[in-house]
Design an enzyme around this catalytic site. Structure first.
Site, short mmCIF file in Angstrom:
data_model
loop_
_atom_site.label_atom_id
_atom_site.label_comp_id
_atom_site.label_asym_id
_atom_site.label_seq_id
_atom_site.Cartn_x
_atom_site.Cartn_y
_atom_site.Cartn_z
N HIS A 19 -39.54 -31.78 -41.49
CA HIS A 19 -40.50 -32.92 -41.65
C HIS A 19 -41.53 -32.65 -40.27
O HIS A 19 -42.83 -33.10 -40.22
CB HIS A 19 -39.91 -34.26 -41.61
CG HIS A 19 -38.85 -34.33 -42.79
ND1 HIS A 19 -37.61 -34.10 -42.80
CD2 HIS A 19 -39.10 -35.03 -43.98
CE1 HIS A 19 -37.26 -34.33 -43.94
NE2 HIS A 19 -38.15 -34.89 -44.61
N GLU A 89 -34.70 -34.53 -36.09
CA GLU A 89 -35.06 -33.05 -35.94
C GLU A 89 -35.38 -32.79 -34.53
O GLU A 89 -35.54 -31.70 -34.01
CB GLU A 89 -36.19 -33.07 -37.05
CG GLU A 89 -35.65 -33.25 -38.56
CD GLU A 89 -36.88 -33.05 -39.41
OE1 GLU A 89 -38.00 -32.64 -39.05
OE2 GLU A 89 -36.45 -33.10 -40.64
N ARG A 177 -42.69 -63.93 -42.49
CA ARG A 177 -44.30 -64.09 -42.93
C ARG A 177 -44.42 -64.26 -44.41
O ARG A 177 -43.57 -63.53 -45.22
CB ARG A 177 -45.12 -62.85 -42.61
CG ARG A 177 -45.48 -62.62 -41.00
CD ARG A 177 -46.63 -61.46 -40.80
NE ARG A 177 -46.79 -61.33 -39.65
CZ ARG A 177 -46.16 -60.36 -38.56
NH1 ARG A 177 -44.95 -59.81 -38.88
NH2 ARG A 177 -46.74 -60.37 -37.40
N ARG A 231 -45.91 -65.29 -32.47
CA ARG A 231 -45.35 -65.98 -33.77
C ARG A 231 -45.36 -67.55 -33.45
O ARG A 231 -44.98 -68.11 -34.64
CB ARG A 231 -44.12 -65.28 -34.54
CG ARG A 231 -44.37 -63.73 -34.60
CD ARG A 231 -45.52 -63.51 -35.88
NE ARG A 231 -45.11 -64.33 -36.90
CZ ARG A 231 -44.08 -64.30 -37.94
NH1 ARG A 231 -43.48 -63.18 -37.65
NH2 ARG A 231 -43.96 -64.98 -38.81
O1 LIG Z 1 -45.63 -59.13 -35.58
C1 LIG Z 1 -45.60 -57.68 -35.47
C2 LIG Z 1 -46.40 -56.97 -34.90
C3 LIG Z 1 -46.24 -55.70 -34.57
N1 LIG Z 1 -45.37 -55.04 -35.19
C4 LIG Z 1 -44.25 -55.96 -35.99
O2 LIG Z 1 -43.32 -55.16 -36.81
N2 LIG Z 1 -44.55 -57.08 -36.35
#
Ligand SMILES: O=c1cc[nH]c(=O)[nH]1
Ligand SMILES: O=P(O)(O)O[C@H]1O[C@H](CO)[C@@H](O)[C@H]1O
Length: 277
Positions: A19, A89, A177, A231
């Site tokens: 890969h 790898e 989300r 967040r």
């Molecule tokens: O909110 C985020 C921002 C970057 N990467 C993630 O996994 N989540």
């Protein structure tokens, strides 16, 4: 066309891995691991010298020197499955120390866009590590790598937080989300609050796989991420990528010095007073 054999560990006669398309001698023992292939040239442009070794699927590899120390960078792509392949790898061709250089979403107050988070451990919310070992097994970072990342951030004067990351298999619903058309099941609604109470600092998608495999295989791993998402305030911004790359590269220089000290003094683990012995 290259011939790969055997089926349970496909590689060419010269040792080219199926890969990542690299062979023994192509990478240094210290390898930085961003998810995004576009981050690879951004990272290696900060070094004294670098050359592209391979770019196959999501795996882009550059090798060079940072402050005289041999160093490589390979992108892992997004998530546990492609990260596990990269580790398998890269370790097969001689790498033994890995630093993930990622982006992340912060869930604790007081962490701003562009800050860095160094992860001392990872919550195994992903699935790949569970295909290697039971769920109770720790996804802990290597103490030397973590300490070197802290030392690097302090030396460079970069703002960082030491925390615990939660690695998921899903950027959207798995990181609380709402999905398409507002899909938002009850378990996702409580996720951030539950993790926040347990002092988890952030979400990303690869550290748990990296840490679990590194512990199983006796490799060293750490992780520094730039905060792209807040967040709590719902802000998003692509900042801190260069700082994360500099901190990780500087940590490699520090680890190289510590590895030389250990070798000279006949010690297996580096510790702060080793220099005085
Ligand atoms: O909110 C985020 C921002 C970057 N990467 C993630 O996994 N989540
Ligand atoms: O910026 P990278 O290193 O890819 O890391 C983060 O960004 C991706 C999601 O946008 C996931 O891979 C997550 O872990």
């Amino acid at each position: 066309m290259k011939k790969f054999m055997p089926a349970d560990r496909p590689q060419t006669e010269e040792g080219y891995q199926y890969h990542i398309a690299c062979k023994p001698g192509d990478v240094a023992r210290y390898v930085l691991l961003p998810g995004d292939p576009e981050r690879v040239p951004k990272i290696s442009s900060l070094w004294d010298e670098a050359r592209e070794i391979a770019f196959h699927r999501e795996y882009r590899t550059h090798t060079g020197k940072y402050k005289g120390v041999p160093i490589s960078v390979t992108s892992t792509g997004i998530g546990g499955p492609s990260t596990a392949i990269a580790i398998e790898e890269l370790a097969a061709i001689g790498a033994d120390t890995f630093i993930r250089v990622g982006s992340t979403g912060a869930i604790q107050p007081g962490i701003e866009i562009g800050d860095l988070i160094i992860a001392k451990a990872a919550v195994r919310l992903e699935g790949t590590s569970k295909q290697y070992v039971r769920v109770e097994y720790p996804a802990s970072a290597d103490i030397e790598v973590t300490l070197a990342l802290i030392e690097a951030a302090e030396t460079l004067g970069v703002k960082y937080h030491l925390g615990i990351t939660a690695s998921t298999d899903s950027f959207y619903v798995g990181q609380a989300r709402p999905g398409l058309n507002g899909y938002f099941p009850s378990f996702a609604k409580n996720l951030i609050d539950d993790l926040r109470q347990a002092k988890v600092t952030n979400f990303e998608m690869e550290a748990a796989t990296l840490y679990t495999l590194a512990n199983i295989y006796g490799l060293r791993a750490g992780c520094v991420c730039a905060v792209f998402a807040n967040r709590i305030t719902n802000e998003f911004g692509k900042a801190g990528e260069k700082e994360a790359a500099l901190v990780a590269s500087e940590a490699v220089k520090i680890l190289h010095e510590w590895d030389e000290e250990k070798e000279k003094k006949g010690k297996k683990v580096w510790f702060p007073s080793l220099r005085k012995l």
